[in-house]
Enzyme design. Structure first.
Site, short mmCIF file in Angstrom:
data_model
loop_
_atom_site.label_atom_id
_atom_site.label_comp_id
_atom_site.label_asym_id
_atom_site.label_seq_id
_atom_site.Cartn_x
_atom_site.Cartn_y
_atom_site.Cartn_z
N HIS A 264 -1.11 -0.70 -9.53
CA HIS A 264 -2.32 0.11 -9.66
C HIS A 264 -2.05 1.58 -9.27
O HIS A 264 -2.28 2.50 -10.06
CB HIS A 264 -3.43 -0.49 -8.79
CG HIS A 264 -4.70 0.30 -8.80
ND1 HIS A 264 -5.77 -0.04 -9.59
CD2 HIS A 264 -5.07 1.43 -8.14
CE1 HIS A 264 -6.74 0.84 -9.41
NE2 HIS A 264 -6.33 1.75 -8.53
N GLU A 265 -1.55 1.77 -8.04
CA GLU A 265 -1.30 3.15 -7.58
C GLU A 265 -0.20 3.78 -8.43
O GLU A 265 -0.22 4.99 -8.67
CB GLU A 265 -0.92 3.18 -6.09
CG GLU A 265 -1.96 2.57 -5.14
CD GLU A 265 -3.38 3.12 -5.28
OE1 GLU A 265 -3.53 4.29 -5.67
OE2 GLU A 265 -4.34 2.36 -5.02
N HIS A 268 -1.80 5.44 -11.33
CA HIS A 268 -2.35 6.76 -10.96
C HIS A 268 -1.22 7.78 -10.91
O HIS A 268 -1.33 8.90 -11.42
CB HIS A 268 -2.96 6.70 -9.56
CG HIS A 268 -4.33 6.09 -9.49
ND1 HIS A 268 -5.40 6.58 -10.22
CD2 HIS A 268 -4.82 5.06 -8.77
CE1 HIS A 268 -6.48 5.86 -9.92
NE2 HIS A 268 -6.16 4.92 -9.06
N GLU A 294 -8.82 6.17 -13.04
CA GLU A 294 -8.92 4.72 -12.86
C GLU A 294 -8.60 4.00 -14.17
O GLU A 294 -8.12 2.87 -14.17
CB GLU A 294 -10.32 4.32 -12.38
CG GLU A 294 -10.52 4.52 -10.89
CD GLU A 294 -9.55 3.72 -10.04
OE1 GLU A 294 -8.95 4.31 -9.12
OE2 GLU A 294 -9.35 2.52 -10.29
ZN ZN Z 1 -7.42 3.52 -8.16
#
Ligand code: ZN
Length: 500
Positions: A264-265, A268, A294
């Protein structure tokens, strides 16, 4: 020759101060000693003052007015437009109140942390009340400045996602509730059949670190432009396209948690690393909005990271690392495991299907406290009642209820909806990638670079020079459309659970 070069020293100073403040925030959340906070927040207060002065002053006002009338390059006019947005965001707020608010939020996170640790809502409540009062006051200043008479919460939503307001979100969230709640009921009945016992066995932390490092590298995280540390709540900090930092949290008895927060990160981080060199260190040199950010992290974590195609080349290696724990778990079993859905209390640990219900609860509470007079002592009950209504479970204490998220202690009201907007954006991009580059084929062959190249070329490199809708329509000829997300959820969970 236009007047843009006269603006440059101000832009550089703003960027330098902003970078310094961001570094302090990163440090506070990772390595800073516990007792540093009072002195550090005083330093941050002074830097915030300087940032305010570099942004709001007679020279910048004059230059912005002049530049509006001059011939500018496309990049220059994007920068001027973005600066004008930031300027209009801060200018209506009296400087003394702005500094006091910044000092308050710098301290509030440590109060929140203590309150969460000790399950002590009463400790956090007065600080939370003060933050909300500031947010309402600031939103009212901005509304007056813009001649806006609608709900104050719209002003806060606009800070994170231009073009979205309560009317659009009410419609979007009602559609989501209509889709998700029946799916959750269907899935909950069958979830017990998925044995996920293996995920809670003992997994050595050092080995988990290795796996996270390997996953980050595999999805394209460049360790010469980024670092990965550990923090209680995983997050991403970006200074520019060559300094992007992510954190992960490891748990001995949970294999999935760290792996998926790294992916997830990492999503980003890749978005920021892919921004064009010409844009970085300028006001347009970052992701276009919280929601779009996101959209990237969730595309990586869920649509890609929980697919069978993604794990086809990777799972044998994971099995090899954790032989004892995963030897008898087939790839099919593992895929069902990482997609198992069950109502739960903690947002960050929620599965892909129930996640947006957690967001809708926060959205409804934020909308209520910002638009109405309210009693701060009643918020935990309001929170718990909503969990019972939407997810069928009730928190037993405030640490696993209203105190679980850091956001409100940072003053981030209006931020939560971005997670849901992003989830829908991710499903829309994923649908497009299926036809544009045959994403499953790329994943099965371990060719992650093809995905990154496509995202960089069509979305990431543009930074803030394009809005969410401009990016989506530039890539696929269509604006934000939540139908892709609704179809994705229906198809995915019907297919996964049909065999059970
Ligand atoms: Zn996030």
């Amino acid at each position: 020759m236009n007047s843009f070069n006269k603006l440059k020293p101000y832009l550089d100073k703003q960027n330098a101060l902003f970078t310094a403040l961001t570094l302090f925030e990163w440090d506070n959340a990772t390595k800073a000693p516990e007792k540093a906070i009072d002195n550090t927040s005083a330093v941050m207060g002074i830097l915030s003052d300087e940032y305010y002065n570099a942004l709001i002053n007679d020279d910048v006002t004059f230059l912005l007015n002049t530049l509006c009338k001059e011939q500018l390059s496309a990049l220059e006019s994007s920068i001027v437009k973005e600066l004008k947005n930031a300027y209009d965001d801060v200018r209506p707020i009296p400087q003394a109140e702005y500094s006091a608010y910044k000092a308050l939020t710098a301290k509030a996170s440590s109060v929140w942390q203590k309150a969460k640790k000790n399950n002590d809502y009463a400790l956090f409540a007065p600080v939370l009340k003060e933050i909300i009062d500031y947010k309402k006051k600031f939103a009212a200043y901005k509304a007056k400045d813009r001649g806006y008479n609608g709900p104050l919460y719209d002003i806060l939503l606009d800070e994170y996602e231009k073009g979205f307001n309560t009317q659009i979100l009410d419609t979007f969230f009602n559609r989501l509730k209509d889709t998700i709640i029946p799916l959750v009921r269907m899935v909950s009945k069958k979830s017990d059949k998925i044995d996920k016992h293996y995920n809670e066995l003992h997994y050595d932390i050092d080995k988990q670190r290795e796996v996270s490092h390997r996953l980050a590298k595999y999805i394209g995280f460049d360790f010469t432009k980024g670092v990965m540390l550990e923090s209680a709540h995983p997050f991403t900090t970006n200074l520019h396209n060559r300094d992007v930092r992510i954190t992960t949290a490891f748990f001995e008895n949970n294999l999935e948690s760290a792996m998926f927060s790294t992916i997830h990160e990492g999503g980003h981080a890749l978005y920021e690393m892919h921004i064009d060199d010409a844009l970085t260190m300028t006001p347009v040199g970052t992701g276009t909005s919280m929601g779009f950010h996101e959209g990237q992290s969730r595309l990586f974590e869920n649509n890609i990271g929980r697919s069978r195609a993604f794990w086809t080349p990777l799972y044998p290696q994971l099995q090899e690392t954790f032989k004892e724990q995963l030897n008898d778990i087939t790839l099919d079993h593992f895929i069902l495991g990482i997609n198992k859905s069950q109502p739960s209390l903690i947002r960050t640990e929620a599965d892909e299907l129930t996640y947006c219900l957690h967001i809708i609860i926060r959205y409804e509470i934020e909308k209520y406290v910002i638009n109405n007079d309210f009693d701060i002592d009643l918020l935990p009950k309001l929170w718990n009642d909503k969990y019972e209504e939407y997810l069928g479970i009730r928190p037993e204490n405030d640490s696993e209820g209203i105190l679980q998220d850091i956001h409100w202690s940072c003053g981030d009201f209006g931020y939560f909806p971005s997670y849901a907007i992003g989830t829908a954006i991710a499903a829309q991009i994923y649908a497009h990638l299926k036809t544009a580059i045959n994403i499953d084929d790329c994943l099965e062959k371990g060719n992650f670079a093809a995905i990154n190249d496509y995202l960089k070329e069509h979305l990431h490199r543009f930074g803030k020079t394009k809005t969410t809708n401009e990016l989506l329509s530039g890539m696929m000829g269509e604006n934000f459309n939540p139908q892709y997300y609704i179809d994705y959820l229906n198809e995915k969970y019907t297919a996964l659970y049909s065999s059970l």
